[in-house]
Write a protein that holds these residues in place. Structure first.
Motif, short mmCIF file in Angstrom:
data_model
loop_
_atom_site.label_atom_id
_atom_site.label_comp_id
_atom_site.label_asym_id
_atom_site.label_seq_id
_atom_site.Cartn_x
_atom_site.Cartn_y
_atom_site.Cartn_z
N TRP A 154 -2.48 -7.48 -1.76
CA TRP A 154 -1.32 -6.65 -1.41
C TRP A 154 -0.83 -5.84 -2.62
O TRP A 154 -0.91 -6.29 -3.76
CB TRP A 154 -0.18 -7.53 -0.90
N ASN A 164 -0.73 -15.22 -5.29
CA ASN A 164 -0.86 -16.27 -4.27
C ASN A 164 -0.66 -15.75 -2.85
O ASN A 164 -0.83 -16.48 -1.89
CB ASN A 164 0.13 -17.40 -4.54
N GLU A 165 -0.30 -14.49 -2.69
CA GLU A 165 -0.09 -13.92 -1.37
C GLU A 165 -1.33 -13.11 -0.98
O GLU A 165 -1.44 -11.92 -1.29
CB GLU A 165 1.17 -13.06 -1.34
N LEU A 170 2.64 -10.41 5.20
CA LEU A 170 3.52 -10.45 4.04
C LEU A 170 4.95 -10.30 4.56
O LEU A 170 5.27 -9.30 5.21
CB LEU A 170 3.18 -9.32 3.08
#
Length: 240
Positions: A154, A164-165, A170
């Motif tokens: 992202w 960590n995303e 999101l």
């Protein structure tokens, strides 16, 4: 009761076979040491100096796909291999994935040893992803539609998001991302694509993003001037 047991056994076998399929599929790709995109070309190098009298074989897995003895091509085509013995693969399709291995035999009957092979995987390039926006009261969800299960990265205002995303979704409080632009990147070993950036459309801000095109106003300022520094900033510019 016997019918129920048979159905349960059939279901168990089906699940087992499905698991085996995924294990074999993921394992075969994990064994690859080179990758190429469908429709592209790839050259497999021969780590050996050929002589005119040498015999050269190229294998795909266990099948001989090219054989040349003393400059005479017996299997395959002249264009498949160059003068240095390199194997030329063109217009790649997925069925050309496999292990490519050379063999060289000298005129005296001895063989060249320790000739490296390659395990080639041919993959489709990724498609350009698209980000969609979903509103839920005070939160906004950005969803990256990549078509398949690719690794996702992202970006917020063209800057890397948290490491960590990496999921397809999101989530953020709307007030924190009033004017932020989000995009996602998907990739595989042969290609990479990034989506067009999008903004949340849950709340429309009534204030400009910048003052005179110079000073960027924070999201907190735009939410009814909750902080003192925002109020002071507006007083200076509008009443000072």
């Amino acid at each position: 009761m016997r019918i129920v047991k048979k159905m349960a056994s059939a279901a168990t076998i089906a699940v087992f076979l499905l698991c085996c399929y995924f294990i074999v599929s993921s394992g075969s790709q994990a064994d690859c040491n080179v990758y190429a995109a469908t429709g592209s070309s790839f050259t497999v190098r021969l780590q050996h100096v050929l002589k005119d009298s040498d015999s050269l074989r190229w294998f795909k897995n266990k099948k001989v796909i090219f054989l040349r003895k003393s400059k005479l091509v017996i299997r395959g085509k002249n264009d498949d291999v160059d003068s240095n013995g390199k194997l030329k693969l063109t217009q790649l399709t997925k069925d050309k994935s496999g292990r490519y291995r050379p063999e060289v035999h000298r005129e005296d009957g001895t063989s060249a040893v320790d000739l490296p092979s390659v395990r080639l995987c041919v993959l489709d390039p990724v498609q350009k992803p698209k980000v969609t926006v979903t509103c839920d009261k005070t939160k906004v969800t950005f969803t990256c539609d990549a078509g398949q299960n690719f690794p996702i990265k992202w970006f917020m205002d063209n800057k890397n998001g948290p490491e960590n995303e990496t999921g397809k979704e999101l989530k953020r409080p709307v007030k924190d991302v009033l004017n932020a632009r989000f995009s996602c990147n998907v990739s595989n070993p042969v290609s990479s694509e990034i989506s067009q950036p999008v903004q949340q459309d849950c709340i429309k801000s009534s204030f400009p993003e910048t003052l005179f095109g110079v000073i960027k106003i924070s999201a907190d300022c735009q939410c009814f001037f909750q902080f003192r520094n925002c109020i002071i900033l507006y007083i200076i510019f509008f009443f000072g």
